[in-house]
Design a protein around this motif. Sequence first.
Motif, PDB file in Angstrom:
ATOM      1  N   ASN A 427      -2.298 -22.558 -51.401  1.00  0.00           N
ATOM      2  CA  ASN A 427      -3.719 -22.868 -51.507  1.00  0.00           C
ATOM      3  C   ASN A 427      -4.520 -21.783 -50.813  1.00  0.00           C
ATOM      4  N   PRO A 428      -4.839 -20.695 -51.513  1.00  0.00           N
ATOM      5  CA  PRO A 428      -5.557 -19.627 -50.802  1.00  0.00           C
ATOM      6  C   PRO A 428      -6.881 -20.158 -50.233  1.00  0.00           C
ATOM      7  N   ARG A 429      -7.171 -19.773 -49.019  1.00  0.00           N
ATOM      8  CA  ARG A 429      -8.381 -20.234 -48.347  1.00  0.00           C
ATOM      9  C   ARG A 429      -9.589 -19.487 -48.923  1.00  0.00           C
ATOM     10  N   ILE A 430     -10.703 -20.216 -49.126  1.00  0.00           N
ATOM     11  CA  ILE A 430     -11.932 -19.559 -49.587  1.00  0.00           C
ATOM     12  C   ILE A 430     -12.353 -18.556 -48.500  1.00  0.00           C
ATOM     13  N   GLY A 431     -12.647 -17.359 -48.905  1.00  0.00           N
ATOM     14  CA  GLY A 431     -13.034 -16.329 -47.935  1.00  0.00           C
ATOM     15  C   GLY A 431     -11.867 -15.450 -47.511  1.00  0.00           C
ATOM     16  N   SER A 432     -10.635 -15.849 -47.904  1.00  0.00           N
ATOM     17  CA  SER A 432      -9.495 -14.989 -47.541  1.00  0.00           C
ATOM     18  C   SER A 432      -9.294 -13.929 -48.633  1.00  0.00           C
ATOM     19  N   TYR A 433      -8.409 -12.976 -48.333  1.00  0.00           N
ATOM     20  CA  TYR A 433      -8.141 -11.885 -49.276  1.00  0.00           C
ATOM     21  C   TYR A 433      -6.710 -11.997 -49.767  1.00  0.00           C
ATOM     22  N   VAL A 434      -6.527 -11.938 -51.082  1.00  0.00           N
ATOM     23  CA  VAL A 434      -5.166 -11.985 -51.628  1.00  0.00           C
ATOM     24  C   VAL A 434      -5.021 -10.898 -52.695  1.00  0.00           C
ATOM     25  N   ASN A 435      -3.781 -10.547 -52.976  1.00  0.00           N
ATOM     26  CA  ASN A 435      -3.525  -9.557 -54.024  1.00  0.00           C
ATOM     27  C   ASN A 435      -3.230 -10.253 -55.340  1.00  0.00           C
ATOM     28  N   VAL A 436      -3.786  -9.683 -56.394  1.00  0.00           N
ATOM     29  CA  VAL A 436      -3.654 -10.308 -57.710  1.00  0.00           C
ATOM     30  C   VAL A 436      -3.235  -9.243 -58.721  1.00  0.00           C
ATOM     31  N   LYS A 437      -2.278  -9.623 -59.544  1.00  0.00           N
ATOM     32  CA  LYS A 437      -1.886  -8.727 -60.644  1.00  0.00           C
ATOM     33  C   LYS A 437      -2.703  -9.108 -61.883  1.00  0.00           C
ATOM     34  N   ILE A 438      -3.313  -8.106 -62.500  1.00  0.00           N
ATOM     35  CA  ILE A 438      -4.209  -8.385 -63.634  1.00  0.00           C
ATOM     36  C   ILE A 438      -3.395  -8.430 -64.929  1.00  0.00           C
ATOM     37  N   ILE A 439      -3.554  -9.559 -65.660  1.00  0.00           N
ATOM     38  CA  ILE A 439      -2.764  -9.735 -66.882  1.00  0.00           C
ATOM     39  C   ILE A 439      -3.635  -9.897 -68.137  1.00  0.00           C
ATOM     40  N   GLY A 440      -4.945 -10.004 -67.938  1.00  0.00           N
ATOM     41  CA  GLY A 440      -5.797 -10.163 -69.121  1.00  0.00           C
ATOM     42  C   GLY A 440      -7.218  -9.737 -68.796  1.00  0.00           C
ATOM     43  N   SER A 441      -8.001  -9.475 -69.856  1.00  0.00           N
ATOM     44  CA  SER A 441      -9.373  -9.040 -69.593  1.00  0.00           C
ATOM     45  C   SER A 441     -10.324  -9.577 -70.650  1.00  0.00           C
ATOM     46  N   PHE A 442     -11.571  -9.779 -70.241  1.00  0.00           N
ATOM     47  CA  PHE A 442     -12.655 -10.261 -71.104  1.00  0.00           C
ATOM     48  C   PHE A 442     -13.855  -9.344 -70.862  1.00  0.00           C
ATOM     49  N   PRO A 443     -14.937  -9.514 -71.628  1.00  0.00           N
ATOM     50  CA  PRO A 443     -16.076  -8.613 -71.400  1.00  0.00           C
ATOM     51  C   PRO A 443     -16.649  -8.744 -69.977  1.00  0.00           C
ATOM     52  N   ASN A 444     -16.635  -9.966 -69.431  1.00  0.00           N
ATOM     53  CA  ASN A 444     -17.286 -10.158 -68.135  1.00  0.00           C
ATOM     54  C   ASN A 444     -16.360 -10.583 -67.007  1.00  0.00           C
ATOM     55  N   SER A 445     -15.069 -10.637 -67.263  1.00  0.00           N
ATOM     56  CA  SER A 445     -14.166 -11.045 -66.181  1.00  0.00           C
ATOM     57  C   SER A 445     -12.739 -10.593 -66.476  1.00  0.00           C
ATOM     58  N   LEU A 446     -11.913 -10.747 -65.452  1.00  0.00           N
ATOM     59  CA  LEU A 446     -10.494 -10.394 -65.569  1.00  0.00           C
ATOM     60  C   LEU A 446      -9.667 -11.638 -65.277  1.00  0.00           C
ATOM     61  N   LEU A 447      -8.408 -11.589 -65.724  1.00  0.00           N
ATOM     62  CA  LEU A 447      -7.508 -12.713 -65.520  1.00  0.00           C
ATOM     63  C   LEU A 447      -6.250 -12.196 -64.817  1.00  0.00           C
ATOM     64  N   GLY A 448      -5.740 -12.980 -63.859  1.00  0.00           N
ATOM     65  CA  GLY A 448      -4.566 -12.473 -63.149  1.00  0.00           C
ATOM     66  C   GLY A 448      -3.710 -13.555 -62.529  1.00  0.00           C
ATOM     67  N   GLN A 449      -2.638 -13.074 -61.864  1.00  0.00           N
ATOM     68  CA  GLN A 449      -1.721 -13.962 -61.141  1.00  0.00           C
ATOM     69  C   GLN A 449      -1.611 -13.461 -59.723  1.00  0.00           C
ATOM     70  N   MET A 450      -1.673 -14.404 -58.792  1.00  0.00           N
ATOM     71  CA  MET A 450      -1.581 -14.015 -57.394  1.00  0.00           C
ATOM     72  C   MET A 450      -0.192 -13.436 -57.115  1.00  0.00           C
TER      73      MET A 450
END
Length: 452
Positions: A427-450
């Motif tokens: 449960n990543p804490r709001i305000g914390s920093y995590v690394n995410v691998k990007i697996i998809g993309s849209f015009p206004n956002s990206l999609l990924g897996q932590m």
Amino acid sequence: MSGEQKTFYLETFGCQMNAHDSEKVIGTLVQEGYRQVETVAEADLILYNTCSIRDKAEQKVFHRLADFKKLQAEGKKFGVLGCVAQQEGEKIFERAPHVSLVCGSASYRKLPQLLTQIESAETGSRKPEAGNPMRATGLDDRETDECFETEFTARTNPHRGYITIIEGCDKFCAYCVVPYTRGKERSRTSASVLAEARQMADLGYSEIQLLGQNVNSYRDPAGKKSFAELLAAVGEVPGIRRVRFTTSHPRDFGRDIIHAIDAVPALCDHVHLPVQSGSTRVLDAMQRLYTRDEYLERISWMKAAKRDIAITTDVIVGFPGETEAEFAATLSLLDDVGYDGVFSFKYSPRPNTPSLALDDAIPDAEKARRLDVLMARQREIQIARNKRYIGQRHEVMVEGKNTARNQWIGRTSQHKTLNFSAPDEINPRIGSYVNVKIIGSFPNSLLGQMVV
Ligand code: SAH
Ligand code: SF4
Ligand code: F3S
């Protein structure tokens, strides 16, 4: 109202400067013993912090005031703050007679006094002003040297927050109300900015956004730091992991800013550099003080940086006299730069501004068509830009959760929204920093897996 705690409701329109002013207004009112409430119905005092940048923005506050007019009979009071207040002044009382308070941003320090004035008029201890027994105005001369610095800022987000470094604007672009509503440029000392940044770091903030209508015009009154040096110094405050800044004006945008971004890891990989038009003729008519080529030179500095800097901009379509060919020049500029985001607007004639004297002859339908064409072109560019990220790993600040989709919402250094999934037990804490691998993309956002 007497005896009980007074309550206020505040709605904010407009830019980040207004959003941050509202945080300062809230802090000031809470210090005065008021309590903020979430609905107009619960409030004794209803405040609107207004924006006047385009006609539509200005109309919003008058619609709100009309909608709630009848509540005056219940003893509720109305106040208009911000840029419409400064622009329209006491004319607001004529247009909306149920308003008791009109106050521009250079007068917010006087809010406690102004509120006492309204209240004492109400209890009869003060002579009523002509027309309305409960009216107060704070419309300080825009030549003021005051910045609205207060120790009572009530920041709405506990992880990232704004710091104003410069107020007002001296650029006088032909279409723009800001120099009239916010007055001349006044910078804070770098020492006071840094003290606020350290204080925020102590409170647990890790992201800071430096604010000004034109941050590149920053001049340290103590003569110690240039804007780029201040930026670097804020980025070096222990505990601060991300620093953003907005807005930059191309004319004053120096290479030293790019050097600072390259040198200081906490400075984010993002520059918002409003261009307004890709045609040098139109830029000249707008009094923007740079040509298309000079603008593109600044872009080339960013592209030559070691960091992968995302670039966003603002564009106005349908400025008086903009020809089809000049509009096409704006479209080709979008291609040349390859922006990561564009905020685009139809030209709106504004009070006091020089371009009000020009014939606003382009019909609204044509402005709307140009806007649609521009947005469609930019959408294609963003689709291509965002695809590049697939396969990369990015650090995000966790900003929230979309429970319906079971996805976390994060933001990259480039200011991209990156929605990501995480293993159930995490449960990543709001305000914390995590690394995410990007697996998809849209015009206004990206999609990924932590990445765990
Ligand atoms: N200080 C910033 C802009 C602040 S206003 C800068 O210089 O870039 C935000 C944006 O609103 C502007 O960049 C411009 O694109 C748009 N804008 C300002 N006045 C406008 C007007 N009269 N009509 C349409 N858009 C306008
Ligand atoms: Fe307005 Fe121009 Fe100043 Fe920006 S630089 S706030 S567009 S006058
Ligand atoms: Fe609007 Fe005033 Fe900001 S006019 S954009 S709220 S400076």
